[in-house]
Motif scaffolding. Structure first.
Motif, short mmCIF file in Angstrom:
data_model
loop_
_atom_site.label_atom_id
_atom_site.label_comp_id
_atom_site.label_asym_id
_atom_site.label_seq_id
_atom_site.Cartn_x
_atom_site.Cartn_y
_atom_site.Cartn_z
N PHE A 107 -5.30 -18.82 -12.40
CA PHE A 107 -5.64 -19.32 -13.72
C PHE A 107 -7.10 -19.00 -13.99
CE2 PHE A 107 -6.98 -22.82 -11.17
CZ PHE A 107 -8.00 -23.45 -11.86
N THR A 108 -7.42 -18.96 -15.25
CA THR A 108 -8.73 -18.49 -15.68
C THR A 108 -9.50 -19.59 -16.38
OG1 THR A 108 -7.84 -16.27 -15.93
CG2 THR A 108 -9.88 -16.73 -17.09
N VAL A 109 -10.79 -19.66 -16.10
CA VAL A 109 -11.70 -20.52 -16.83
C VAL A 109 -12.91 -19.66 -17.16
CG1 VAL A 109 -13.06 -22.64 -16.83
CG2 VAL A 109 -10.88 -22.58 -15.62
N GLY A 110 -13.07 -19.34 -18.44
CA GLY A 110 -14.14 -18.43 -18.84
C GLY A 110 -13.86 -17.05 -18.29
N ASN A 111 -14.85 -16.49 -17.59
CA ASN A 111 -14.68 -15.17 -16.99
C ASN A 111 -14.39 -15.26 -15.50
OD1 ASN A 111 -15.41 -14.17 -19.52
ND2 ASN A 111 -16.43 -12.43 -18.62
N VAL A 112 -13.99 -16.44 -15.03
CA VAL A 112 -13.68 -16.66 -13.62
C VAL A 112 -12.18 -16.87 -13.46
CG1 VAL A 112 -14.13 -18.09 -11.59
CG2 VAL A 112 -15.95 -17.72 -13.28
N ILE A 113 -11.57 -16.05 -12.63
CA ILE A 113 -10.15 -16.18 -12.33
C ILE A 113 -10.03 -16.82 -10.95
CG2 ILE A 113 -7.95 -14.98 -12.03
CD1 ILE A 113 -9.25 -12.65 -13.68
N LEU A 114 -9.40 -17.98 -10.89
CA LEU A 114 -9.19 -18.67 -9.62
C LEU A 114 -7.79 -18.31 -9.13
CD1 LEU A 114 -10.87 -20.96 -11.63
CD2 LEU A 114 -11.37 -21.53 -9.27
N PHE A 115 -7.71 -17.92 -7.87
CA PHE A 115 -6.48 -17.36 -7.31
C PHE A 115 -6.16 -18.08 -6.01
CE2 PHE A 115 -4.20 -13.84 -5.05
CZ PHE A 115 -3.14 -13.72 -5.94
N ARG A 116 -4.91 -18.44 -5.82
CA ARG A 116 -4.52 -19.19 -4.63
C ARG A 116 -4.61 -18.36 -3.35
NH1 ARG A 116 -3.43 -24.16 -5.43
NH2 ARG A 116 -2.78 -24.82 -7.49
N GLY A 117 -4.35 -17.10 -3.42
CA GLY A 117 -4.41 -16.24 -2.23
C GLY A 117 -5.77 -15.60 -2.10
N ASP A 118 -5.83 -14.58 -1.27
CA ASP A 118 -7.05 -13.80 -1.13
C ASP A 118 -7.27 -13.03 -2.43
OD1 ASP A 118 -8.20 -10.87 -0.07
OD2 ASP A 118 -9.12 -12.65 0.84
N ALA A 119 -8.51 -12.92 -2.85
CA ALA A 119 -8.84 -12.26 -4.12
C ALA A 119 -8.27 -10.84 -4.19
CB ALA A 119 -10.35 -12.23 -4.32
#
Length: 149
Positions: free
Chosen positions: A61-73
């Protein structure tokens, strides 16, 4: 970087959505030896792998220009469709005055859940970001609502 992406990056810093995304990345990602590992995804986007908070349940999911990812980027960077989907959400933060998008998104997700039983199918934010690119299947309206169009 294209001028439109540069503008998106600046707007998302000014509207505080990217700083919020960075704060979430620090608070809710795990990495051996310290804080989040941020990787560039190009076009001004950052990916923070190892997101571990229980909500939202999405893989990314994304907040601003940061994508948070459950696995390794690197898993997200290897999935161009999902990355494109999340990039569209980043643009939506710029359109929606930043953190104001969060309650708008949640309200739309609730309406979608009431209409069809999932958070995405009738959520305009997800539809504009590309349901299939985000890994969602479009579900029909609940049976009792189908005849009321």
């Amino acid at each position: 970087m294209k001028p439109a992406y540069r503008v998106r990056s600046i707007v998302n810093v000014v509207n505080l959505s990217t700083p919020l995304g960075l704060l979430l990345a620090v608070a809710a990602t795990r990495r051996t030896g310290g804080g989040p590992r941020l990787r560039s995804a190009g076009d001004g986007l950052l990916v923070a792998g190892g997101y571990r908070a229980p909500v939202p349940v999405a893989t990314a999911f994304t907040v601003g220009n940061v994508i948070l990812f459950r696995g390794d980027a690197s898993g997200l960077l290897a999935d161009p469709l999902l990355l494109r989907h999340e990039a569209r959400h980043s643009t939506q933060y710029a359109w929606c005055l930043g953190v104001v998008m969060i309650p708008l998104y949640l309200a739309c997700a609730g309406v979608s859940m009431a209409l069809c039983g999932d958070w995405a199918s009738f959520n305009p934010f997800e539809r504009l970001a590309g349901l299939a690119d985000g890994g969602y299947e479009r579900r029909p309206l609940r049976p009792f609502l189908r005849g009321r169009r």
